[in-house]
Enzyme design. Structure first.
Site, PDB file in Angstrom:
ATOM      1  N   TYR A 189     -10.337 -13.605  10.106  1.00  0.00           N
ATOM      2  CA  TYR A 189      -9.271 -14.480   9.623  1.00  0.00           C
ATOM      3  C   TYR A 189      -9.709 -15.936   9.461  1.00  0.00           C
ATOM      4  CZ  TYR A 189      -5.815 -10.799  10.507  1.00  0.00           C
ATOM      5  OH  TYR A 189      -5.093  -9.644  10.488  1.00  0.00           O
ATOM      6  N   LYS A 234      -6.677  -0.723  -4.836  1.00  0.00           N
ATOM      7  CA  LYS A 234      -8.148  -0.840  -4.834  1.00  0.00           C
ATOM      8  C   LYS A 234      -8.806   0.355  -5.532  1.00  0.00           C
ATOM      9  CE  LYS A 234      -8.621  -3.803  -0.769  1.00  0.00           C
ATOM     10  NZ  LYS A 234      -7.289  -3.677  -0.136  1.00  0.00           N
ATOM     11  N   SER A 291     -13.051  -9.403   3.028  1.00  0.00           N
ATOM     12  CA  SER A 291     -12.904 -10.330   4.160  1.00  0.00           C
ATOM     13  C   SER A 291     -13.528  -9.790   5.437  1.00  0.00           C
ATOM     14  CB  SER A 291     -11.418 -10.582   4.402  1.00  0.00           C
ATOM     15  OG  SER A 291     -10.751  -9.357   4.698  1.00  0.00           O
ATOM     16  N   ASP A 324     -13.052   3.906  -9.306  1.00  0.00           N
ATOM     17  CA  ASP A 324     -13.618   5.126  -9.883  1.00  0.00           C
ATOM     18  C   ASP A 324     -13.915   4.904 -11.366  1.00  0.00           C
ATOM     19  OD1 ASP A 324     -14.326   7.868 -10.205  1.00  0.00           O
ATOM     20  OD2 ASP A 324     -12.951   8.365  -8.566  1.00  0.00           O
ATOM     21  N   ASP A 372      -1.706  -2.705  -3.934  1.00  0.00           N
ATOM     22  CA  ASP A 372      -3.098  -2.934  -3.510  1.00  0.00           C
ATOM     23  C   ASP A 372      -3.842  -1.596  -3.446  1.00  0.00           C
ATOM     24  OD1 ASP A 372      -5.396  -4.016  -2.513  1.00  0.00           O
ATOM     25  OD2 ASP A 372      -4.565  -4.603  -0.570  1.00  0.00           O
ATOM     26  N   HIS A 376       0.909  -1.147   0.000  1.00  0.00           N
ATOM     27  CA  HIS A 376       0.000   0.000   0.000  1.00  0.00           C
ATOM     28  C   HIS A 376       0.946   1.194   0.000  1.00  0.00           C
ATOM     29  CE1 HIS A 376      -3.891  -1.923   0.765  1.00  0.00           C
ATOM     30  NE2 HIS A 376      -3.315  -2.730   1.645  1.00  0.00           N
TER      31      HIS A 376
END
Ligand code: S5P
Length: 449
Positions: A402, A293, A345, A296, A291, A262
Site C-alpha cells: 500500500y 483482468k 501493486s 487471453d 475488474d 469483481h
C-alpha cells in the site's frame, strides 16, 4: 597533451559534441549536447581512445572489464582486445527467460571489475550499475570515464570509496575547442555560464484532469464526474454478496467516480443485482467498472466479455485487461473503456520495467484503452489508475503493498486511486469514503502546484 587534443579535435569532427539548444532527459535546456556513440564509426579513434583509457588505469587492479551499455560497450570491448583482460556484459534489462542473469560472461565471485562509462553527470546511474555488478558477487574499485560533465558525479562516487579516472572534463573540452577555433567567444561564454550556474531541472508538471487530451467517451465521462464531485476515488467493492454490494454502493456512491467490481466473487450474482446497481450508479453518478483482468487471445476474451454467466458487455462501462496478448486482442472490447494493467501493486510482480514499457506501448496504440493501472507516472495521453492505496496499512499478508493517497497523487501523478479494504472493511464505509475522497482530492490539488 598534444595527443589528447588531437584525439578530441578528430572526435569533434565525428559529431560527439554539438552546440545549440538541447532539452536533456532531466528537462534542462543545455547549450551543448554530448553523444560519444559516433566514436565507434572510426575504428582508429576508438583504438586511440581505448589506449588512453587503459593508460589512465595502468595501476588499477582489475580482472574484468565491463562497458556500461550502450555507448561504452564498444569502448570496453576495444580495451579488452588491447589489454587481454576479459570482458563481461551487463544487461540493460533482464531478458526474462533462460539464465535470468543481469551480467553475461565467465567470471568468479570476488573478481575485480573495471567499469567503463562514456559520460558521468550526477553519478546516479553509475551507482546503480555498480550495485548491480556487486550483486553478482563481483568487486568494483575503479571506474574509467571519458567525459566528466562536472555535475557532482565524481565526488558522489569518491564519497562512496570508488576511484574514478576521467579523460576529459567538460571545461577542458570547451577550452580546447575554443582554442582551436571550433567554438566562438560568444558560445564559449554562454556555455561557461551554463556550467558555472547549472539550472535546476524543471519540476515535471502534472496536467490537470480538465486539460487531459482523452479521446475515449468513457474517459471523458470519468473526468466530468471527477470535476463535478471533486473526487478521484474509485471504490473497489470486493464483497461477496449482493446485499453487501448494494449497501456499499448506496453508502459510497456520492463520493466515487466509479465502483470497481469483481462479479465472479459474488456468491449470489444475478442480473437483478446489476439492474439495481445501474439505478444507483445513474442516480449517484458513477461508472460500473468490472475488474475482470482479461488475459487471453482476442477470441476467448470476446467470449468471456460477451457470453458466459456475467454478460459483462451488456452492462459494464469499463473493464480491466492485461495487454499481454498484444494490441489486437484488445480490439474485442467494444463500447467500454479498457483500463490496461501494465504494472501490478503486489510484491514480486513480474511486471518489470521491460514489460511495462512494452505494455504501455500496446496501451497507447489501442483506441479502446482510456488508461492504465500502474504504480508510476505514465504518458499524459493515458489516464492513470493506482490501486494499492490505504491510509492505515502498509500491506497485507498476501503480497499487497500500500501507498498513501498523498504519495500516489504527488509522486506518481495518478489520476484515480482505487481503494478496496480501506473502505469496505471499515466500520463506516460512507465516512471512510469521504475521508479517502478528501485526502485524495487535496493531494491531487496540491500536486498541481
Ligand atoms: O495491481 C493491482 C491491480 C488491481 S486492479 N493491484 C490491485 O490491488 N488491484 C485491485 O485493486 C485488486 O484486485 C483489488 O480489487 C483492489 C485493491 O484492493 P485493496 O483491498 O487491497 O485496497
Amino acid at each position: 597533451m598534444q595527443q589528447r587534443e588531437d584525439f578530441l579535435l578528430k572526435a569533434y569532427e565525428l559529431g560527439i559534441i554539438k552546440f545549440g539548444n538541447f532539452t536533456l532527459k532531466s528537462g534542462i535546456e543545455s547549450p551543448f549536447y554530448v553523444d560519444l556513440r559516433p566514436l565507434s564509426s572510426s575504428p582508429q579513434l576508438l583504438k586511440t581512445l581505448s589506449n588512453n583509457l587503459l593508460e589512465l588505469v595502468e595501476d588499477a587492479p582489475f580482472d574484468l572489464i565491463c562497458g556500461v551499455p550502450y555507448a561504452a560497450l564498444p569502448m570496453g570491448t576495444t580495451m579488452s582486445l588491447a589489454s587481454g583482460v576479459p570482458l563481461i556484459i551487463k544487461r540493460k534489462e533482464n531478458k526474462g527467460y533462460g539464465t535470468k542473469r543481469m551480467v553475461e560472461g565467465v567470471y568468479e565471485d570476488g573478481q575485480n571489475c573495471l567499469l567503463v562509462e562514456d559520460v558521468i553527470t550526477s553519478g546516479q546511474s553509475l551507482l546503480e550499475t555498480i550495485e548491480e555488478i556487486e550483486r553478482e558477487g563481483l568487486k568494483v574499485t575503479d571506474l574509467v570515464v571519458v567525459l566528466d560533465r562536472e555535475q557532482g558525479g565524481i565526488n558522489k562516487l569518491r564519497d562512496k570509496g570508488y576511484r574514478v579516472h576521467t579523460l576529459f572534463t567538460i571545461n577542458e573540452v570547451i577550452d580546447i575547442l575554443h582554442r582551436y577555433h571550433r567554438l566562438s567567444d560568444g558560445d564559449m561564454a554562454r556555455i561557461k555560464n551554463f556550467l558555472n550556474n547549472p539550472p535546476a531541472p524543471p519540476q515535471m508538471k502534472r496536467i490537470p484532469l480538465e486539460g487531459k487530451k482523452i479521446q475515449h467517451p468513457i474517459g471523458k465521462k470519468l473526468i466530468e464526474f471527477a470535476l463535478k464531485k471533486k473526487s478521484n476515488l474509485i471504490a473497489s467493492a470486493d464483497v461477496i454478496t449482493s446485499s453487501e454490494l448494494l449497501k456499499l454502493a448506496e453508502e459510497v456512491g456520492d463520493h466515487v467516480v466509479a465502483l470497481k467490481l469483481h462479479t465472479d466473487i459474488i456468491k449470489d450474482f444475478s442480473f437483478d443485482l446489476i439492474d439495481k446497481l445501474k439505478v444507483i450508479a445513474k442516480e449517484k453518478e458513477f461508472l460500473l467498472f468490472e475488474d475482470r483482468k482479461f488475459a487471453d487471445i482476442g477470441n476467448t476474451q470476446e467470449l468471456q466479455f460477451k457470453e458466459g454467466v456475467y454478460k459483462i458487455a451488456d452492462w459494464a462501462d469499463m473493464v480491466t485487461a492485461h495487454p499481454i496478448a498484444g494490441e489486437e486482442s484488445l480490439q474485442v472490447f467494444e463500447h467500454v473503456g479498457v483500463v490496461a494493467i501494465v504494472e501490478m501493486s503486489s510484491k514480486g510482480t513480474l511486471t518489470d520495467d521491460y514489460y511495462i514499457t512494452k505494455a504501455l506501448n500496446v496501451a497507447e496504440n489501442s483506441s479502446n484503452v482510456l488508461g492504465v493501472v500502474a504504480q508510476r507516472q505514465v504518458a499524459d495521453e493515458l489516464l492513470l489508475f493506482t490501486p494499492g492505496v490505504n491510509l492505515s496499512s502498509k500491506g497485507d499478508t498476501k503480497g499487497q503493498q500500500y501507498n498513501t493517497p498523498e504519495r500516489v497523487f504527488k509522486a506518481y501523478h495518478t489520476d484515480f486511486m482505487i481503494v478496496g479494504r480501506g473502505i469496505y472493511q471499515s466500520v463506516n464505509a460512507k465516512e471512510s469514503a469521504i475521508e479517502y475522497q478528501t485526502a485524495g482530492w487535496n493531494a491531487y490539488l496540491e500536486s498541481l502546484n
